[in-house]
Write an enzyme that holds these catalytic residues in place. Structure first.
Site, mmCIF file in Angstrom:
data_model
loop_
_atom_site.group_PDB
_atom_site.id
_atom_site.type_symbol
_atom_site.label_atom_id
_atom_site.label_comp_id
_atom_site.label_asym_id
_atom_site.label_seq_id
_atom_site.Cartn_x
_atom_site.Cartn_y
_atom_site.Cartn_z
ATOM 1 N N GLU A 90 0.811 -1.290 0.075
ATOM 2 C CA GLU A 90 0.076 0.006 0.032
ATOM 3 C C GLU A 90 0.914 1.341 -0.088
ATOM 4 O O GLU A 90 1.930 1.180 0.694
ATOM 5 C CB GLU A 90 -0.855 0.014 1.203
ATOM 6 C CG GLU A 90 -2.051 -0.811 1.274
ATOM 7 C CD GLU A 90 -2.750 -0.825 2.611
ATOM 8 O OE1 GLU A 90 -2.716 0.112 3.395
ATOM 9 O OE2 GLU A 90 -3.091 -1.864 3.070
ATOM 10 N N CYS A 111 2.963 8.448 1.822
ATOM 11 C CA CYS A 111 3.448 7.435 2.737
ATOM 12 C C CYS A 111 3.576 6.098 2.048
ATOM 13 O O CYS A 111 2.853 5.687 1.347
ATOM 14 C CB CYS A 111 2.257 7.244 3.616
ATOM 15 S SG CYS A 111 2.367 5.997 4.919
ATOM 16 N N CYS A 118 5.348 -7.348 8.020
ATOM 17 C CA CYS A 118 6.487 -6.830 8.800
ATOM 18 C C CYS A 118 6.669 -8.091 9.812
ATOM 19 O O CYS A 118 5.910 -8.553 10.295
ATOM 20 C CB CYS A 118 5.965 -5.721 9.276
ATOM 21 S SG CYS A 118 7.037 -5.038 10.628
ATOM 22 N N CYS A 122 4.341 -5.769 16.137
ATOM 23 C CA CYS A 122 3.588 -4.832 17.100
ATOM 24 C C CYS A 122 1.881 -5.415 17.374
ATOM 25 O O CYS A 122 1.537 -5.590 16.190
ATOM 26 C CB CYS A 122 3.675 -3.378 16.722
ATOM 27 S SG CYS A 122 5.211 -2.915 16.567
ATOM 28 N N CYS A 125 -0.935 -3.536 15.150
ATOM 29 C CA CYS A 125 -0.753 -3.234 13.972
ATOM 30 C C CYS A 125 -1.007 -4.445 12.903
ATOM 31 O O CYS A 125 -0.978 -5.402 12.897
ATOM 32 C CB CYS A 125 0.846 -2.788 13.420
ATOM 33 S SG CYS A 125 1.095 -2.477 11.966
ATOM 34 N N CYS A 364 -1.634 2.105 7.404
ATOM 35 C CA CYS A 364 -1.260 1.195 6.079
ATOM 36 C C CYS A 364 -1.441 -0.190 6.691
ATOM 37 O O CYS A 364 -1.121 -0.511 7.969
ATOM 38 C CB CYS A 364 0.201 1.428 5.393
ATOM 39 S SG CYS A 364 0.431 2.417 4.260
HETATM 40 N N1 SAH Z 1 7.565 -0.169 10.970
HETATM 41 C C1 SAH Z 1 7.739 1.552 11.086
HETATM 42 C C2 SAH Z 1 7.003 2.432 10.072
HETATM 43 C C3 SAH Z 1 5.508 1.630 9.717
HETATM 44 S S1 SAH Z 1 4.167 2.013 10.870
HETATM 45 C C4 SAH Z 1 7.056 2.053 12.525
HETATM 46 O O1 SAH Z 1 6.536 1.178 13.356
HETATM 47 O O2 SAH Z 1 7.270 3.021 12.561
HETATM 48 C C5 SAH Z 1 3.849 3.754 10.884
HETATM 49 C C6 SAH Z 1 3.083 4.205 11.939
HETATM 50 O O3 SAH Z 1 2.008 3.760 12.197
HETATM 51 C C7 SAH Z 1 3.784 3.701 13.370
HETATM 52 O O4 SAH Z 1 3.884 4.684 14.260
HETATM 53 C C8 SAH Z 1 2.752 2.579 13.947
HETATM 54 O O5 SAH Z 1 2.986 2.454 15.193
HETATM 55 C C9 SAH Z 1 1.539 3.243 13.353
HETATM 56 N N2 SAH Z 1 0.507 2.297 13.350
HETATM 57 C C10 SAH Z 1 0.327 0.971 13.188
HETATM 58 N N3 SAH Z 1 -0.985 0.583 13.454
HETATM 59 C C11 SAH Z 1 -1.718 1.617 13.667
HETATM 60 C C12 SAH Z 1 -3.250 1.820 13.997
HETATM 61 N N4 SAH Z 1 -3.957 0.830 13.727
HETATM 62 N N5 SAH Z 1 -3.451 2.948 14.357
HETATM 63 C C13 SAH Z 1 -2.649 3.970 14.478
HETATM 64 N N6 SAH Z 1 -1.372 3.731 13.981
HETATM 65 C C14 SAH Z 1 -0.971 2.840 13.726
HETATM 66 FE FE1 SF4 Z 2 6.134 -3.542 11.921
HETATM 67 FE FE2 SF4 Z 2 3.559 -2.081 12.240
HETATM 68 FE FE3 SF4 Z 2 5.267 -2.525 14.368
HETATM 69 FE FE4 SF4 Z 2 5.830 -0.632 12.404
HETATM 70 S S1 SF4 Z 2 4.112 -0.572 13.608
HETATM 71 S S2 SF4 Z 2 7.171 -2.231 13.326
HETATM 72 S S3 SF4 Z 2 5.198 -1.797 10.398
HETATM 73 S S4 SF4 Z 2 4.447 -4.262 13.119
#
Ligand code: SAH
Ligand code: SF4
Length: 378
Positions: A90, A111, A118, A122, A125, A364
């Protein structure tokens, strides 16, 4: 086969020189790729046919295939792309808010994704839910910018041709030479610093004056906290901006939702961020998603303020976007505002993302997840 969009100018020049081509050819090819966003060798009409054939034999010129798009023009738009091997990624196009950035609203932030899936898992996510599949190549990162701009130019000429049918007028102005995207955030699917070499190569291509021409200070890399790679990035010459996905101001809270914190706890992380800060003359941003009952307690504001002041970081508070199949929810508006006020009282520069609901604004990974699950089900 190596893709042409994974080559920098020096590499391209070396190939062309070895083929006995005049020096100006490299500039012509780069112009077709980055200024005119050519989608095929045949489009490069000022190159001799035999050279085009030779290029086609030696390099691929892959473009992203648009599978799905969500959102309306002038608002946030999400693009789902299919890669050469069928994998889905995406990109999200966000129009500049003139009130926020003081810029004309025809400029946009994109973005971009850096991996398929990944590995960091987390808990909140969508990108990590089905695990990690592979790294994106430099050309697949670069192509996200070009493909969105190609899409935009098409849309525009469609609108213009509708108008010109009415006026029976031609030719229409070309919009190809201007950049639609002048800001990049590396916050799409994947952990960018886990794909370090391809990321850096792509960002240099997008930054180069003969390439994307996007200023390094207009490129923000977001990481979940890979401390060793942050130290490495600190030593690179470019002034890329850094955003840290903090989401918890103590190891206890952070480790509960971000497994990476067990490998690189906050002491190690803050050490790496200090090293980054010493080398670069710009502010680090902390991203802090507010998740109800997890990290939205006022007890987090003191340690968060301490970290922010130590690193001279500003804090972006983002109410959590719910993900289908995950139990987490966003706190009420009152709680979010209270958290913000508490931080501000402690002297922190903080913002709270306030735009309402809008599923499309979600981070994303969700459109891909949804599409893949639909594909599996059918
Ligand atoms: N892996 C990197 C970049 C991609 S995620 C990172 O974790 O920073 C980009 C951002 O989106 C991160 O700050 C992540 O924590 C946030 N994010 C992921 N899932 C989300 C959600 N459901 N709602 C809001 N932010 C989210
Ligand atoms: Fe990976 Fe999502 Fe954690 Fe970013 S927030 S490191 S994309 S699992």
């Amino acid at each position: 086969m190596t893709d042409i969009k994974s080559l920098n100018r020096t590499e391209l020049e070396a190939h062309l020189k070895a083929w006995g081509e005049p020096a100006y050819r490299a500039g012509q090819v780069l112009d077709w790729l980055y200024k005119r966003r050519a989608a095929s060798w045949d489009a490069m009409t000022n190159l001799p046919k035999p050279l085009r054939a030779k290029l086609a034999e030696s390099f691929s010129l892959r473009v992203l295939e648009l599978v799905r798009k969500q959102g309306a023009r002038d608002t946030t738009q999400k693009f789902l792309w299919r890669l050469g091997d069928g994998a889905l990624i995406e990109s999200v196009l966000i129009p500049a808010n003139p009130a926020l950035f003081g810029e004309a609203s025809d400029r946009h932030t994109l973005c971009v994704s850096t991996q398929v899936g990944c590995a960091y898992g987390c808990k909140f996510c969508a990108s990590g839910l089905d695990g990690w599949k592979r790294n994106l190549g430099p050309e697949e990162i670069v192509e996200q910018v070009l493909a969105v701009e190609r899409w935009n130019a098409n849309e525009q000429s469609r609108v213009e041709s509708r108008e010109s049918i009415a006026e029976a007028q031609s030719p229409r102005p070309s919009t190809l030479d201007s950049r639609l995207i002048n800001n990049l955030v590396i916050m799409g699917m994947g952990e960018p610093l886990a794909n370090y070499d391809n990321l850096l190569k792509a960002l240099r291509l997008l930054n180069a004056p003969w390439g994307g021409g996007i200023g390094a200070r207009k490129i923000t890399i977001s990481t979940s906290g890979l401390a060793p790679q942050i130290r490495k990035l600190a030593l690179e010459p470019e002034q890329f901006r850094l955003a840290l996905s903090l989401h918890g101001a103590t190891d206890e809270v952070r480790a509960r939702i971000m497994p990476v914190n067990r490998k690189h706890p906050l002491v190690e992380l803050t050490g790496a961020l200090e090293a980054y800060q010493r080398r670069k003359d710009q502010l680090i941003t902390f991203e802090y998603i507010l998740i109800a009952g997890v990290n939205d307690g006022l007890d987090q504001t003191r340690p968060l303020a301490a970290l922010a002041s130590r690193l001279n970081a500003k804090v972006n508070l983002i109410p959590y976007n719910t993900v289908e199949g995950l139990p987490w929810t966003r706190p009420t508006e009152t709680v979010c505002e209270g958290f913000l006020a508490a931080l501000e009282n402690l002297g922190v520069t903080a913002t709270l993302r306030r735009e309402k609901g809008g599923d499309i604004d979600a981070a994303c990974g969700q459109l891909r997840l949804k599409t893949e699950r639909e594909l599996k089900a059918s």
